[in-house]
Design a protein around this motif. Structure first.
Motif, short mmCIF file in Angstrom:
data_model
loop_
_atom_site.label_atom_id
_atom_site.label_comp_id
_atom_site.label_asym_id
_atom_site.label_seq_id
_atom_site.Cartn_x
_atom_site.Cartn_y
_atom_site.Cartn_z
N ALA A 207 7.77 19.39 29.98
CA ALA A 207 8.11 18.13 30.50
C ALA A 207 9.28 18.35 31.33
N PHE A 208 9.57 17.18 32.12
CA PHE A 208 10.68 17.29 33.11
C PHE A 208 11.52 15.84 33.19
N THR A 209 12.47 15.88 33.77
CA THR A 209 13.19 14.69 34.68
C THR A 209 13.86 15.22 35.54
N MET A 210 14.78 14.07 36.13
CA MET A 210 15.37 14.42 37.32
C MET A 210 16.69 15.22 37.09
N GLN A 211 16.79 15.25 35.57
CA GLN A 211 18.30 15.95 35.30
C GLN A 211 17.83 17.45 34.71
N ASP A 212 16.88 17.57 34.04
CA ASP A 212 16.36 18.94 33.31
C ASP A 212 14.83 19.04 33.45
N VAL A 213 14.49 20.27 33.07
CA VAL A 213 13.01 20.62 32.77
C VAL A 213 13.03 21.34 31.40
N GLU A 214 11.87 20.98 30.75
CA GLU A 214 11.63 21.54 29.38
C GLU A 214 10.57 22.55 29.32
N ILE A 215 10.96 23.66 28.42
CA ILE A 215 9.95 24.70 28.09
C ILE A 215 9.69 24.57 26.78
N ASP A 216 8.89 23.96 26.08
CA ASP A 216 8.63 23.52 24.54
C ASP A 216 9.88 22.80 24.23
N LYS A 217 10.84 23.46 23.46
CA LYS A 217 11.99 22.62 22.82
C LYS A 217 13.16 22.96 23.82
N LEU A 218 13.11 24.07 24.83
CA LEU A 218 14.33 24.34 25.55
C LEU A 218 14.53 23.49 26.62
N GLN A 219 15.91 23.32 26.96
CA GLN A 219 16.06 22.39 28.16
C GLN A 219 16.94 23.22 29.06
N LEU A 220 16.55 23.04 30.42
CA LEU A 220 17.26 24.05 31.10
C LEU A 220 17.59 22.75 32.50
N PRO A 221 18.89 22.72 32.87
CA PRO A 221 19.32 21.89 33.92
C PRO A 221 18.89 22.00 35.17
N VAL A 222 18.67 20.85 35.96
CA VAL A 222 18.26 20.77 37.06
C VAL A 222 19.65 20.72 38.01
N GLY A 223 19.80 21.50 39.00
CA GLY A 223 20.93 21.59 39.82
C GLY A 223 21.05 20.17 40.87
N ASN A 224 22.32 19.44 41.20
CA ASN A 224 22.24 18.51 41.71
C ASN A 224 21.51 18.37 43.18
N SER A 225 21.70 19.69 43.76
CA SER A 225 20.99 20.01 45.22
C SER A 225 19.62 20.39 45.03
N TYR A 226 19.08 20.47 43.89
CA TYR A 226 17.74 20.92 43.94
C TYR A 226 16.71 19.90 43.35
N ARG A 227 17.37 18.78 43.16
CA ARG A 227 16.68 17.65 42.11
C ARG A 227 15.58 16.94 42.77
N GLU A 228 15.79 16.91 44.09
CA GLU A 228 14.78 16.21 45.03
C GLU A 228 13.73 17.02 45.38
N TYR A 229 13.88 18.23 45.59
CA TYR A 229 12.71 19.42 45.74
C TYR A 229 12.03 19.41 44.43
N VAL A 230 12.72 19.85 43.43
CA VAL A 230 12.39 20.31 42.20
C VAL A 230 11.10 18.91 41.70
N PHE A 231 11.84 17.64 41.65
CA PHE A 231 10.99 16.69 41.44
C PHE A 231 9.49 16.55 42.29
N LYS A 232 9.86 16.77 43.49
CA LYS A 232 8.44 16.68 44.39
C LYS A 232 7.53 17.86 44.07
N MET A 233 7.99 18.94 43.76
CA MET A 233 7.16 19.98 43.53
C MET A 233 6.64 20.01 42.10
N LEU A 234 7.28 19.43 41.23
CA LEU A 234 6.43 19.16 39.89
C LEU A 234 5.56 18.01 39.85
N LYS A 235 5.88 17.20 40.69
CA LYS A 235 5.02 15.76 40.56
C LYS A 235 3.61 15.98 41.47
N SER A 236 3.72 16.97 42.43
CA SER A 236 2.58 17.24 43.14
C SER A 236 1.53 17.92 42.46
#
Length: 236
Positions: A207-236
């Motif tokens: 799972a993922f949001t603009m603020q973090d990604v989840e790997i099972d129950k683990l949450q990892l933060p998405v950095g401010n400068s990476y958000r747009e690119y990460v969101f684009k890559m994960l939605k594609s």
């Protein structure tokens, strides 16, 4: 599978030094060694060779002339006491140019370049056939290269000049890498940089949001400068 190496040098001490270096790395093996280009040509016809450590100044045929003669040469690392041939060597698309006496540290860097240049064909980091179940990468710790199946990697964490590879049901693997260098080697594969301290295996994200990604129950933060690119890559 080990990388098969051929040492070609007319100096016995130089061959012995390279032999000692090669024997310290589990991923390499010496398939042959000889003192001249004629014998090297015979060896290359007789068996598959992945990497040649080739002297330049040799009797009868120089290393440069010998390499020019080969139609489908293996990867080559020049070893020589002469700096002036470096430019010509690189024009022949060699892996590296080592000055004698070859130190282990400099030898090791040249071998790492071979692994990177050879990916995905043969093994730094090595990527093999992305998106397949039996994909793997190599991560170096000390003098060892660890073969890590991609399917086992959850994410990679940066802690100063080190990384830690987090794996499924296995111990964490620390290694001395800068995460930026590792990101470059993994670019275009199934890994995604989401933060200055994290690279994740996209196949493991649940799972993922603009603020973090989840790997099972683990949450990892998405950095401010990476958000747009990460969101684009994960939605594609």
């Amino acid at each position: 599978m080990k990388v098969k190496c051929l040492i070609v040098d007319d100096e016995p001490l130089a061959r012995k030094l390279l032999q000692n270096h090669i024997e310290q790395l589990d991923m390499l093996e010496i398939a042959g060694q000889c003192s001249n280009a004629v014998k090297a040509s015979e060896i290359l016809r007789a068996m598959p060779i992945d990497l040649v450590f080739l002297d330049i100044k040799m009797p009868q045929i120089t290393g440069i002339d010998f390499l020019k003669m080969l139609k489908n040469p293996p990867a080559v690392i020049f070893t020589t006491a002469y700096r002036e041939y470096a430019l010509e060597g690189y024009e022949l698309d060699i892996i590296d140019y080592l000055l004698k006496p070859v130190t282990f540290d400099r030898f090791f860097k040249a071998v790492e370049r071979y692994f990177v240049r050879s990916a995905p064909k043969e093994t730094g980091v090595k990527i093999v056939a992305p998106q397949q179940q039996d994909d793997y990468i190599y991560i170096r710790t000390g003098n060892k290269f660890h073969r890590l199946p991609v399917a086992d990697i959850l994410y990679i964490e940066s802690i100063r000049d080190y990384i830690v590879v987090h794996r499924t049901n296995q111990e964490k693997l620390p290694a001395k890498y800068k995460i930026g260098d590792l990101e470059e080697d993994l670019k275009g594969k199934q890994f995604l940089r989401i933060h200055r301290s994290f690279i994740v295996n996209m196949q493991k994200i649940t799972a993922f949001t603009m603020q973090d990604v989840e790997i099972d129950k683990l949450q990892l933060p998405v950095g401010n400068s990476y958000r747009e690119y990460v969101f684009k890559m994960l939605k594609s």
